[in-house]
Design a protein around this motif. Sequence first.
Motif, PDB file in Angstrom:
ATOM      1  N   ALA A   6      29.691  38.680  38.576  1.00 11.78           N
ATOM      2  CA  ALA A   6      31.126  38.739  38.852  1.00 11.78           C
ATOM      3  C   ALA A   6      31.512  40.133  39.320  1.00 11.78           C
ATOM      4  CB  ALA A   6      31.903  38.372  37.599  1.00 11.78           C
ATOM      5  N   ASP A   7      32.393  40.183  40.291  1.00 13.64           N
ATOM      6  CA  ASP A   7      32.911  41.460  40.776  1.00 13.64           C
ATOM      7  C   ASP A   7      34.160  41.800  39.972  1.00 13.64           C
ATOM      8  OD1 ASP A   7      33.502  43.718  42.213  1.00 13.64           O
ATOM      9  OD2 ASP A   7      34.457  42.635  43.855  1.00 13.64           O
ATOM     10  N   ILE A   8      34.051  42.817  39.125  1.00  9.03           N
ATOM     11  CA  ILE A   8      35.181  43.191  38.273  1.00  9.03           C
ATOM     12  C   ILE A   8      35.738  44.557  38.635  1.00  9.03           C
ATOM     13  CG2 ILE A   8      34.427  41.770  36.325  1.00  9.03           C
ATOM     14  CD1 ILE A   8      33.353  44.363  35.050  1.00  9.03           C
ATOM     15  N   THR A   9      35.429  45.035  39.814  1.00  5.71           N
ATOM     16  CA  THR A   9      35.848  46.373  40.200  1.00  5.71           C
ATOM     17  C   THR A   9      37.359  46.529  40.280  1.00  5.71           C
ATOM     18  OG1 THR A   9      35.546  45.782  42.515  1.00  5.71           O
ATOM     19  CG2 THR A   9      33.732  46.934  41.425  1.00  5.71           C
ATOM     20  N   ASN A  10      38.085  45.488  40.606  1.00  6.06           N
ATOM     21  CA  ASN A  10      39.532  45.597  40.768  1.00  6.06           C
ATOM     22  C   ASN A  10      40.300  45.039  39.570  1.00  6.06           C
ATOM     23  OD1 ASN A  10      39.312  46.803  43.280  1.00  6.06           O
ATOM     24  ND2 ASN A  10      39.155  44.828  44.304  1.00  6.06           N
TER      25      ASN A  10
END
Length: 95
Positions: A6-10
């Motif tokens: 999962a991309d949780i950067t934002n």
Amino acid sequence: MRTYTADITNRETQPLSRKAVQRSQITHYMKRHRLSIHTVAFVAGVPLMVVWRVQQGEPITKEHAHTIRFAFLCLTGVPYKGIFAVYPEERKGTR
């Protein structure tokens, strides 16, 4: 097999609690220098439960914190720069 990351950067995150930071610092320091709570308690001259409380992020007295910090230095030669949870000081004679 395919794995999903999962991309949780934002995403907004919660800061770590002071207790979690302390536990992490103590654990890392003790593992890096291969220290046991028994050894630290013996060298510091404090009860084993006091060192256990430090590992759990629980508060201890200012005197115990000072002696444990000194024991870390004696055992490893490397000063401990982390934090300890310390009981708040009681004010004497003020109302």
